[in-house]
Scaffold this motif. Sequence first.
Motif, PDB file in Angstrom:
ATOM      1  N   LEU A  47      -9.136  19.103   9.761  1.00  0.00           N
ATOM      2  CA  LEU A  47      -8.449  17.831   9.500  1.00  0.00           C
ATOM      3  C   LEU A  47      -9.146  16.661  10.199  1.00  0.00           C
ATOM      4  O   LEU A  47      -8.923  15.510   9.863  1.00  0.00           O
ATOM      5  CB  LEU A  47      -6.989  17.896   9.964  1.00  0.00           C
ATOM      6  CG  LEU A  47      -5.982  18.594   9.045  1.00  0.00           C
ATOM      7  CD1 LEU A  47      -4.603  18.579   9.680  1.00  0.00           C
ATOM      8  CD2 LEU A  47      -5.948  17.931   7.676  1.00  0.00           C
ATOM      9  N   MET A  48     -10.000  16.987  11.179  1.00  0.00           N
ATOM     10  CA  MET A  48     -10.725  15.966  11.902  1.00  0.00           C
ATOM     11  C   MET A  48     -11.526  15.066  10.962  1.00  0.00           C
ATOM     12  O   MET A  48     -11.603  13.851  11.145  1.00  0.00           O
ATOM     13  CB  MET A  48     -11.676  16.619  12.906  1.00  0.00           C
ATOM     14  CG  MET A  48     -12.501  15.644  13.724  1.00  0.00           C
ATOM     15  SD  MET A  48     -13.829  16.494  14.596  1.00  0.00           S
ATOM     16  CE  MET A  48     -14.995  16.736  13.259  1.00  0.00           C
ATOM     17  N   LEU A  49     -12.119  15.660   9.917  1.00  0.00           N
ATOM     18  CA  LEU A  49     -12.925  14.870   8.985  1.00  0.00           C
ATOM     19  C   LEU A  49     -12.061  13.837   8.265  1.00  0.00           C
ATOM     20  O   LEU A  49     -12.495  12.711   8.008  1.00  0.00           O
ATOM     21  CB  LEU A  49     -13.612  15.795   7.977  1.00  0.00           C
ATOM     22  CG  LEU A  49     -14.626  16.777   8.570  1.00  0.00           C
ATOM     23  CD1 LEU A  49     -15.196  17.670   7.477  1.00  0.00           C
ATOM     24  CD2 LEU A  49     -15.745  16.016   9.279  1.00  0.00           C
ATOM     25  N   LEU A 139      -1.109  14.783   6.848  1.00  0.00           N
ATOM     26  CA  LEU A 139      -1.933  14.096   5.853  1.00  0.00           C
ATOM     27  C   LEU A 139      -1.177  12.938   5.211  1.00  0.00           C
ATOM     28  O   LEU A 139      -1.729  11.838   5.042  1.00  0.00           O
ATOM     29  CB  LEU A 139      -2.373  15.088   4.779  1.00  0.00           C
ATOM     30  CG  LEU A 139      -3.274  14.543   3.657  1.00  0.00           C
ATOM     31  CD1 LEU A 139      -4.586  14.038   4.235  1.00  0.00           C
ATOM     32  CD2 LEU A 139      -3.534  15.613   2.613  1.00  0.00           C
ATOM     33  N   LEU A 140       0.091  13.154   4.881  1.00  0.00           N
ATOM     34  CA  LEU A 140       0.893  12.103   4.241  1.00  0.00           C
ATOM     35  C   LEU A 140       1.097  10.911   5.162  1.00  0.00           C
ATOM     36  O   LEU A 140       1.172   9.770   4.693  1.00  0.00           O
ATOM     37  CB  LEU A 140       2.245  12.676   3.802  1.00  0.00           C
ATOM     38  CG  LEU A 140       2.204  13.720   2.681  1.00  0.00           C
ATOM     39  CD1 LEU A 140       3.584  14.336   2.473  1.00  0.00           C
ATOM     40  CD2 LEU A 140       1.693  13.097   1.378  1.00  0.00           C
ATOM     41  N   SER A 141       1.169  11.147   6.469  1.00  0.00           N
ATOM     42  CA  SER A 141       1.332  10.031   7.409  1.00  0.00           C
ATOM     43  C   SER A 141       0.114   9.121   7.366  1.00  0.00           C
ATOM     44  O   SER A 141       0.226   7.894   7.424  1.00  0.00           O
ATOM     45  CB  SER A 141       1.558  10.551   8.831  1.00  0.00           C
ATOM     46  OG  SER A 141       0.361  11.087   9.377  1.00  0.00           O
ATOM     47  N   GLU A 146       4.775   8.690   3.655  1.00  0.00           N
ATOM     48  CA  GLU A 146       5.760   9.420   4.450  1.00  0.00           C
ATOM     49  C   GLU A 146       7.041   9.724   3.685  1.00  0.00           C
ATOM     50  O   GLU A 146       7.790  10.633   4.037  1.00  0.00           O
ATOM     51  CB  GLU A 146       6.086   8.654   5.737  1.00  0.00           C
ATOM     52  CG  GLU A 146       6.970   7.427   5.578  1.00  0.00           C
ATOM     53  CD  GLU A 146       6.255   6.252   4.908  1.00  0.00           C
ATOM     54  OE1 GLU A 146       6.958   5.324   4.481  1.00  0.00           O
ATOM     55  OE2 GLU A 146       5.025   6.264   4.842  1.00  0.00           O
ATOM     56  N   GLU A 147       7.280   8.967   2.585  1.00  0.00           N
ATOM     57  CA  GLU A 147       8.484   9.237   1.802  1.00  0.00           C
ATOM     58  C   GLU A 147       8.422  10.611   1.138  1.00  0.00           C
ATOM     59  O   GLU A 147       9.446  11.170   0.722  1.00  0.00           O
ATOM     60  CB  GLU A 147       8.708   8.147   0.745  1.00  0.00           C
ATOM     61  CG  GLU A 147       7.651   8.063  -0.347  1.00  0.00           C
ATOM     62  CD  GLU A 147       6.436   7.216   0.050  1.00  0.00           C
ATOM     63  OE1 GLU A 147       5.566   7.000  -0.810  1.00  0.00           O
ATOM     64  OE2 GLU A 147       6.388   6.771   1.211  1.00  0.00           O
ATOM     65  N   LEU A 148       7.217  11.191   1.041  1.00  0.00           N
ATOM     66  CA  LEU A 148       7.068  12.528   0.475  1.00  0.00           C
ATOM     67  C   LEU A 148       7.138  13.613   1.556  1.00  0.00           C
ATOM     68  O   LEU A 148       7.113  14.806   1.238  1.00  0.00           O
ATOM     69  CB  LEU A 148       5.724  12.641  -0.261  1.00  0.00           C
ATOM     70  CG  LEU A 148       5.511  11.672  -1.436  1.00  0.00           C
ATOM     71  CD1 LEU A 148       4.132  11.880  -2.045  1.00  0.00           C
ATOM     72  CD2 LEU A 148       6.595  11.853  -2.489  1.00  0.00           C
TER      73      LEU A 148
END
Length: 202
Positions: A47-49, A139-141, A146-148
């Motif tokens: 996730l760093m990338l 990821l969504l943040s 964030e609503e998902l």
Amino acid sequence: VLFRSNLEFELKLKKLNQDLNNLDRDKIHIVYFDYRICFTNVYHNFLMLATKLLAFITRKKDIDHVAHISRFVKDGKNYLPKVFEATMEYGMMENDLFEKIKHFKGDVYIETIKEVNKNKAKIFEANFKGVQYSKLNALLSGLNLEELSDQSRGGFCSWSVPKFLIDQGMDITRIEGGNPLKITPSDLFEGNLGDKKLIWRN
């Protein structure tokens, strides 16, 4: 050259131990991790990338991980800090900060804020320990979707720390409206909540 290199590293570790031991044990401390791009880091935290790309797009400091110091454990003359963090493998848990940093490739900052309510902190960590890590929510943040997000999936590092700060009575509304589901590690770093210090570079 190898001897000099080993000696320099031992001196760095000694300085790190001193810096951690000198932290005010009555204050809130947030720890920020800026990973260096290398095979080891990418392998252990892909996730760093995404966080690096997002920081480049938003022109914010590329912070990849954040946590808070949960307590200090006396070890001889030293007081060694434990860090409460969200890990992808084991969810939210406590780790030894010195052991974590000494193997870390990148930069580590500590931000010192206000007085900590230790009783509330213990309750918070007991309640959140073991909460699973949600890569999707993280990821969504970053994508401002964030609503998902669904908190039943779990949390992530820059969700946990704002939750802790709010529980400590801090007003963080200037950072993404104070909504933990919208906050990234870079957002928290850019919020400038206290005094930051670079304590490790490797």
